[in-house]
Design a protein around this motif. Structure first.
Motif, mmCIF file in Angstrom:
data_model
loop_
_atom_site.group_PDB
_atom_site.id
_atom_site.type_symbol
_atom_site.label_atom_id
_atom_site.label_comp_id
_atom_site.label_asym_id
_atom_site.label_seq_id
_atom_site.Cartn_x
_atom_site.Cartn_y
_atom_site.Cartn_z
ATOM 1 N N PRO A 26 -6.333 9.905 8.901
ATOM 2 C CA PRO A 26 -4.864 9.755 8.830
ATOM 3 C C PRO A 26 -4.139 11.092 8.930
ATOM 4 O O PRO A 26 -3.071 11.161 9.542
ATOM 5 C CB PRO A 26 -4.632 9.117 7.458
ATOM 6 N N ALA A 27 -4.705 12.136 8.346
ATOM 7 C CA ALA A 27 -4.035 13.446 8.384
ATOM 8 C C ALA A 27 -4.021 13.983 9.816
ATOM 9 O O ALA A 27 -3.009 14.529 10.287
ATOM 10 C CB ALA A 27 -4.750 14.420 7.455
ATOM 11 N N THR A 28 -5.129 13.795 10.534
ATOM 12 C CA THR A 28 -5.188 14.243 11.930
ATOM 13 C C THR A 28 -4.190 13.454 12.775
ATOM 14 O O THR A 28 -3.457 14.024 13.590
ATOM 15 C CB THR A 28 -6.619 14.051 12.495
ATOM 16 N N GLU A 39 -1.496 12.048 11.819
ATOM 17 C CA GLU A 39 -0.126 12.453 11.502
ATOM 18 C C GLU A 39 0.228 13.761 12.247
ATOM 19 O O GLU A 39 1.309 13.895 12.807
ATOM 20 C CB GLU A 39 0.017 12.650 9.991
ATOM 21 N N TRP A 40 -0.721 14.697 12.254
ATOM 22 C CA TRP A 40 -0.509 15.973 12.965
ATOM 23 C C TRP A 40 -0.268 15.696 14.457
ATOM 24 O O TRP A 40 0.657 16.223 15.065
ATOM 25 C CB TRP A 40 -1.734 16.888 12.763
ATOM 26 N N VAL A 41 -1.112 14.837 15.041
ATOM 27 C CA VAL A 41 -0.982 14.527 16.470
ATOM 28 C C VAL A 41 0.374 13.874 16.741
ATOM 29 O O VAL A 41 1.092 14.264 17.672
ATOM 30 C CB VAL A 41 -2.146 13.614 16.949
ATOM 31 N N GLY A 42 0.735 12.903 15.894
ATOM 32 C CA GLY A 42 2.011 12.192 16.077
ATOM 33 C C GLY A 42 3.198 13.152 16.064
ATOM 34 O O GLY A 42 4.082 13.075 16.932
ATOM 35 N N GLN A 43 3.188 14.063 15.106
ATOM 36 C CA GLN A 43 4.303 15.019 15.008
ATOM 37 C C GLN A 43 4.378 15.903 16.250
ATOM 38 O O GLN A 43 5.460 16.205 16.756
ATOM 39 C CB GLN A 43 4.139 15.906 13.769
ATOM 40 N N HIS A 44 3.213 16.320 16.760
ATOM 41 C CA HIS A 44 3.207 17.202 17.937
ATOM 42 C C HIS A 44 3.576 16.458 19.214
ATOM 43 O O HIS A 44 4.186 17.032 20.109
ATOM 44 C CB HIS A 44 1.866 17.931 18.055
ATOM 45 N N ILE A 45 3.232 15.180 19.295
ATOM 46 C CA ILE A 45 3.654 14.396 20.463
ATOM 47 C C ILE A 45 5.179 14.256 20.445
ATOM 48 O O ILE A 45 5.847 14.476 21.457
ATOM 49 C CB ILE A 45 2.962 13.012 20.496
ATOM 50 N N ASP A 46 5.722 13.930 19.274
ATOM 51 C CA ASP A 46 7.195 13.803 19.167
ATOM 52 C C ASP A 46 7.867 15.099 19.601
ATOM 53 O O ASP A 46 8.834 15.089 20.364
ATOM 54 C CB ASP A 46 7.604 13.483 17.718
#
Ligand SMILES: Cc1cc2nc3c(=O)[nH]c(=O)nc-3n(C[C@H](O)[C@H](O)[C@H](O)COP(=O)(O)OP(=O)(O)OC[C@H]3O[C@@H](n4cnc5c(N)ncnc54)[C@H](O)[C@@H]3O)c2cc1C
Length: 291
Positions: A273-275, A277-284
């Motif tokens: 989940p932490a990874t 979340e990191w990916v999601g934020q960087h895609i946004d």
């Protein structure tokens, strides 16, 4: 610990049930480790950590491995069944209309900045696709894809073996056992009235060594008789990707539109989940920058 319960609630579905089994108990291997555990438990009263003195451990049934230094109980830690997790993720991806393709990316190319879509993927099933953004999360397969683009992120394989054991009659009752008992870095996970998984070995390279499972089963000479006398029902192994000369995991934006989220070594399930979340934020962030 914050993200996992929310993920389980969101992913759990009658077609792909998912639970977080708790708690986890880690035996202290030395007086120093016991001291550190006690300090940690008292400095974080809200974390669900509790130190267990050795006297209480000796009364456990069936008899636990005895290191003689007490243990840490972590009430909110535990275990997710990785196969159930994969099923639940797959179901959720399909529900969100994500196209899944079982093929390898054989090459990743950077296109000139005049192209709207900046990356080209060539896949083993013969497709050639242009995309805005790429997230590389292919563990040991990541290195080769990155090399072609001039990024050096070498990773080494560390093989892990797991045993499924059938126990004799004395160990049939698991009352008081946690979801996971950890002893010297080895996890003991009961999963039926008389069955146990024990894992995992840490072996550099790609080839499993039969002697390593014997050593693991002895638990550094702490194994109780019921564990020593158990019979082998099954075994399997897998490879972990450990970054060379860098700490795990590798979470990096290597170039605009090129994310690396890999090299999780021993903690890829824990950190899912932490990874994400990191990916999601960087895609946004990448989408806002490019629009
Ligand atoms: C025995 C064992 C016990 C473990 N126990 C734990 C544990 O208790 N807790 C924990 O958190 N972690 C544990 N791990 C580690 C965990 O399994 C890994 O950290 C995790 O699987 C990493 O996930 P990943 O998706 O990054 O990589 P992987 O699971 O290795 O998946 C990478 C995927 O990429 C694919 N791929 C490779 N190259 C390409 C390409 N060119 N194109 C397309 N796809 C490609 C591969 O086929 C593979 O499916 C354990 C590992 C082992 C082996």
């Amino acid at each position: 610990m914050t993200l996992w319960p929310a993920w389980v609630e969101q992913l759990n579905h009658p077609e792909s049930p998912l639970q977080l089994e708790t708690p986890l108990i880690q035996l202290a291997g030395s007086a120093e480790e016991s001291e550190r555990m006690q300090q940690l438990a008292s400095s974080r009263p809200d974390s669900g950590l509790q130190f267990i003195a050795n006297d209480s451990l000796e009364q456990a049934d069936p008899i636990w491995p005895q290191a003689g230094h007490g243990a840490m109980l972590s009430k909110r830690d535990g275990r997710i069944d990785p196969l159930q997790l994969l099923r639940a993720l797959r179901r959720s991806l399909i529900q969100h209309k994500v196209e899944l393709r079982a093929t390898d990316v054989v090459e990743l190319q950077r296109r000139s900045s005049s192209h709207r879509r900046h990356w080209q993927l060539i896949t083993a099933d013969g497709r050639n696709e242009e995309v805005d953004l790429v997230v590389i999360c292919s563990a040991l397969g990541s290195t080769k894809l990155l090399q072609c683009l001039g990024h050096q992120r070498p990773m080494d394989a560390v093989l892990g073996q797991v045993l499924e054991l059938q126990l004799n009659k004395q160990a049939e009752q698991w009352s008081g056992w946690p979801a996971v008992l950890t002893c010297g870095g080895i996890n003991l996970i009961p999963h039926e009235p008389d069955r146990l998984w024990i894992g995992a070995t840490l072996e550099p390279g790609l080839i499993a060594d039969p002697a390593a499972t014997e050593t693991m089963k002895r638990l550094n000479d702490l194994a109780p008789a019921w564990l020593e006398d158990s019979q082998l029902l099954g075994q399997w192994h897998g490879l972990r990707a450990r970054p060379r000369e860098r700490p795990a995991p590798l979470l990096e934006e290597l170039e605009p539109g090129l994310l690396l989220a890999s090299g999780h070594y021993r903690n890829g399930v824990l950190l899912t989940p932490a990874t994400a979340e990191w990916v999601g934020q960087h895609i946004d962030k990448a989408m806002i920058t490019s629009s």
